[in-house]
Design a protein around this motif. Structure first.
Motif, short mmCIF file in Angstrom:
data_model
loop_
_atom_site.label_atom_id
_atom_site.label_comp_id
_atom_site.label_asym_id
_atom_site.label_seq_id
_atom_site.Cartn_x
_atom_site.Cartn_y
_atom_site.Cartn_z
N ALA A 83 0.75 -1.09 -0.08
CA ALA A 83 -0.09 0.09 0.02
C ALA A 83 0.76 1.19 0.06
CB ALA A 83 -0.88 0.01 1.17
N ALA A 84 2.07 1.00 0.16
CA ALA A 84 2.96 2.34 0.32
C ALA A 84 3.12 2.97 -1.26
CB ALA A 84 4.50 1.89 0.71
N LEU A 85 2.80 2.26 -2.27
CA LEU A 85 2.87 2.69 -3.56
C LEU A 85 1.37 2.62 -4.27
CD1 LEU A 85 6.12 1.18 -5.13
CD2 LEU A 85 5.26 3.64 -5.13
N ALA A 86 0.74 3.68 -4.54
CA ALA A 86 -0.45 3.73 -5.18
C ALA A 86 -0.76 3.05 -6.22
CB ALA A 86 -1.14 5.13 -5.27
N HIS A 87 0.36 3.04 -7.09
CA HIS A 87 0.20 2.34 -8.46
C HIS A 87 -0.03 0.73 -8.29
CE1 HIS A 87 1.02 2.44 -12.73
NE2 HIS A 87 1.83 1.39 -12.51
N PRO A 88 -0.80 -0.03 -9.19
CA PRO A 88 -1.00 -1.12 -8.86
C PRO A 88 0.07 -2.30 -9.10
CG PRO A 88 -2.37 -0.31 -10.80
CD PRO A 88 -1.76 0.67 -10.11
N CYS A 89 0.25 -3.26 -8.63
CA CYS A 89 1.29 -4.14 -8.70
C CYS A 89 0.60 -5.22 -9.86
CB CYS A 89 1.89 -4.85 -7.69
SG CYS A 89 3.44 -6.02 -8.18
N THR A 90 1.11 -5.67 -10.79
CA THR A 90 0.34 -6.56 -11.95
C THR A 90 1.07 -8.09 -11.73
OG1 THR A 90 2.23 -6.20 -13.56
CG2 THR A 90 0.20 -4.80 -13.69
N LEU A 91 2.13 -7.99 -10.94
CA LEU A 91 2.69 -9.40 -10.71
C LEU A 91 2.48 -10.03 -9.30
CD1 LEU A 91 6.54 -8.68 -11.65
CD2 LEU A 91 4.47 -9.56 -13.19
N HIS A 92 1.93 -9.19 -8.34
CA HIS A 92 1.79 -9.81 -7.13
C HIS A 92 0.47 -9.30 -6.52
CE1 HIS A 92 2.47 -11.69 -2.95
NE2 HIS A 92 1.95 -10.59 -2.61
N GLN A 93 -0.28 -10.32 -6.26
CA GLN A 93 -1.73 -9.76 -5.55
C GLN A 93 -1.71 -10.35 -4.23
OE1 GLN A 93 -2.95 -7.81 -7.48
NE2 GLN A 93 -2.36 -8.49 -9.41
N PRO A 94 -2.31 -9.85 -3.21
CA PRO A 94 -2.22 -10.45 -1.81
C PRO A 94 -3.37 -11.26 -1.83
CG PRO A 94 -3.19 -8.13 -1.77
CD PRO A 94 -2.71 -8.37 -3.17
N SER A 95 -3.17 -12.54 -1.24
CA SER A 95 -4.36 -13.62 -1.19
C SER A 95 -5.42 -12.96 -0.50
CB SER A 95 -3.71 -14.74 -0.31
OG SER A 95 -3.41 -14.51 0.72
N SER A 96 -6.73 -13.12 -0.95
CA SER A 96 -7.96 -12.37 -0.32
C SER A 96 -8.03 -12.94 1.16
CB SER A 96 -9.10 -12.73 -1.18
OG SER A 96 -9.32 -14.09 -1.46
N ALA A 106 -7.07 4.31 -3.49
CA ALA A 106 -8.10 4.07 -4.80
C ALA A 106 -8.96 2.73 -4.68
CB ALA A 106 -7.11 3.89 -5.99
N GLY A 107 -8.81 2.38 -3.49
CA GLY A 107 -9.52 0.84 -3.33
C GLY A 107 -8.94 -0.26 -3.75
N LEU A 108 -7.77 -0.35 -3.73
CA LEU A 108 -6.70 -1.44 -4.36
C LEU A 108 -6.42 -2.04 -3.11
CD1 LEU A 108 -6.00 -1.35 -7.54
CD2 LEU A 108 -3.81 -0.44 -6.72
N MET A 109 -6.60 -3.50 -3.28
CA MET A 109 -6.17 -4.38 -2.03
C MET A 109 -4.67 -4.54 -2.34
SD MET A 109 -8.36 -5.02 -0.02
CE MET A 109 -7.73 -6.52 0.94
N LYS A 110 -3.81 -4.32 -1.44
CA LYS A 110 -2.36 -4.50 -1.40
C LYS A 110 -1.86 -4.74 -0.07
CE LYS A 110 -0.33 -1.74 -4.96
NZ LYS A 110 0.89 -0.90 -5.06
N GLU A 111 -0.78 -5.52 -0.42
CA GLU A 111 -0.06 -5.79 1.10
C GLU A 111 0.22 -4.60 1.78
OE1 GLU A 111 0.46 -9.13 1.48
OE2 GLU A 111 0.77 -10.10 -0.13
#
Ligand code: ZN
Ligand code: ZN
Ligand code: ZN
Ligand code: ZN
Ligand code: ZN
Ligand code: ZN
Length: 440
Positions: A83-96, A106-111
């Motif tokens: 979450a420290a970076l607002a830009h989405p990561c396309t390689l790693h998604q946190p497990s839901s 922006a409502g993005l789920m991040k580590e």
């Protein structure tokens, strides 16, 4: 304008070469799940947060962003999927299901943001103890990374050369005294600089003075054989290197040694248990009542110690003349020559400050992306993305030249990608050579 295009071509050449060298690796895996590892870290200037991303994320997640490679950083975990970076990561998604995730604005789920990473001034785009921004177009000096803090230092700030005159004048008044001797005419005619006082072949690792002061055993070794320092006797003298094999000081050490130690070959420091190794600490490290190993550290180099003890902390800590001793100047940085890891004394007083920094005892591992069996197929993508990292603030002509070059390069590379052929550096060089001749 041709000047602009020439410099764009040069920087594109470097980028394509970097992409070609990266070819055998795949960039589909973010290193986040590896946790903190030593790895190449990139600063994204477009995202602007003072965070670092791994090489895969620099290519896959921030392809159109302007970036700066910070090179290896120790114990670093990729910030791209956090979450420290607002830009989405396309390689790693946190497990839901993970309770440790965070939501960006922006409502993005991040580590969750990495708490353990260290963010020095490099993450604000500043380098060296002069705290300058790095500008690839302007910088003429090689920069050298400190083994310990992993910041980067200008050769001139290490007193290895005069500061090249094309650079902005330094804001540091302590450095105002040097320079001046620049020969503008020869600088303009020569693309290169004269060789530095110490070149890459002369030493294996640099430790900056701030780090030398914080590592007691290294501090003791400063200026002794194989722990080179750059010093001079005063502002009028030229810089010289101490700690080389043929140094007169080393000869003195040899002559003095038998007086202190009956064992031949043993070199003992004059004050083996100086302030850097308190008795209490020593007792904790070796609880056995057995007699401790004798200290084999060389005699301290008094000149080096005076520089390191000096209260001045600027790049030229000047030590005033006292007791008839010659005056001495030096920044206090130490250049360790080949084999330095093997040379430390490992007695109970010398070992602890080395053991707490394992990279001082053996070469550390630096993560590299896994080998890619289909590396040829990735080239077009890599080439495109490397090209797209060029600074975007070029003149219109430059952009036009850049677009034309990109199109040409892609049509040159496409057959390689389509046929899965290996692209060699020579292939890429041939492309640029042909192009340079067509557009001088
Ligand atoms: Zn990453
Ligand atoms: Zn970015
Ligand atoms: Zn990413
Ligand atoms: Zn500097
Ligand atoms: Zn350092
Ligand atoms: Zn020792």
């Amino acid at each position: 304008m041709s000047q602009t295009i020439a410099s764009i071509l040069a920087s594109q050449h470097n980028l394509i070469q970097a992409a070609a060298e990266a070819l055998p690796h795949q960039f589909s895996q973010c290193t986040y799940l590896l946790g903190p590892v030593r790895q190449a870290v990139y600063l994204c200037r477009t995202c602007a947060e003072p965070r670092g991303i791994c090489s895969a994320c620099s290519i896959a997640c921030h392809p159109d962003h302007e970036q700066l490679e910070l090179f290896p950083k120790r114990a670093f975990r990729c910030d791209c999927p956090t979450a420290a970076l607002a830009h989405p990561c396309t390689l790693h998604q946190p497990s839901s299901s993970s309770a440790l995730t965070a939501m960006t604005s922006a409502g993005l789920m991040k580590e969750r943001a990495n708490a353990e990473n260290a963010y020095g001034q490099n993450f604000r785009g500043l380098f060296c103890r002069c705290a300058r921004p790095y500008d690839a177009q302007q910088e003429r000096e090689t920069m050298i990374q400190c083994l310990a803090c992993e910041d980067w230092f200008h050769e001139s700030c290490l007193n290895l050369r005069e500061r090249p005159s094309s650079r902005e004048p330094t804001p540091d008044p302590a450095e105002g005294a040097e320079g001046g001797a620049d020969d503008a005419a020869s600088e303009a005619s020569s693309s290169g600089l004269p060789p530095p006082l110490l070149s890459a072949a002369d030493y294996d690792a640099l430790v900056c003075v701030a780090c030398v002061r914080s590592i007691p055993t290294l501090r003791r070794y400063a200026g002794t054989h194989g722990a080179l320092m750059v010093v001079r006797g005063g502002p009028e003298e030229s810089w010289r290197v101490i700690g080389r094999e043929a140094d007169t000081l080393d000869v003195e050490v040899q002559l003095d040694a038998p007086e202190n130690e009956s064992t031949t070959g043993d070199k003992r420091a004059l004050s083996p248990d100086s302030a850097d190794a308190p008795a209490a600490k020593k007792a904790r490290v070796s609880p056995e009542p057995t007699p401790s190993r004798p200290c084999l550290a060389p005699l301290v180099n008094p000149l080096a110690q005076r520089i390191l003890d000096g209260s001045a902390s600027g790049p030229e800590a000047a030590v005033s003349q006292s007791d008839g001793e010659p005056s001495i100047q030096g920044a206090g940085d130490v250049f360790l020559t080949d084999g330095w890891q093997e040379r430390w004394c490992r007695c109970d007083s010398c070992l602890p400050s080395l053991q707490s920094r394992p990279y001082l005892l053996e070469e550390e591992e630096t993560y590299e992306p896994p080998e890619d069996p289909d590396s040829g197929l990735n080239l077009e993508e890599l080439g495109l993305r490397a090209l797209s990292r060029l600074p975007h603030d070029q003149a219109i002509d430059g952009i036009r030249a850049f677009n034309a070059l990109r199109d040409d390069l892609m049509s040159h590379l496409r057959p390689f990608a389509q046929e899965g052929r290996e692209v060699t550096e020579a292939d890429i060089r041939a492309f640029f050579d042909a192009r340079t001749q067509a557009n001088p």
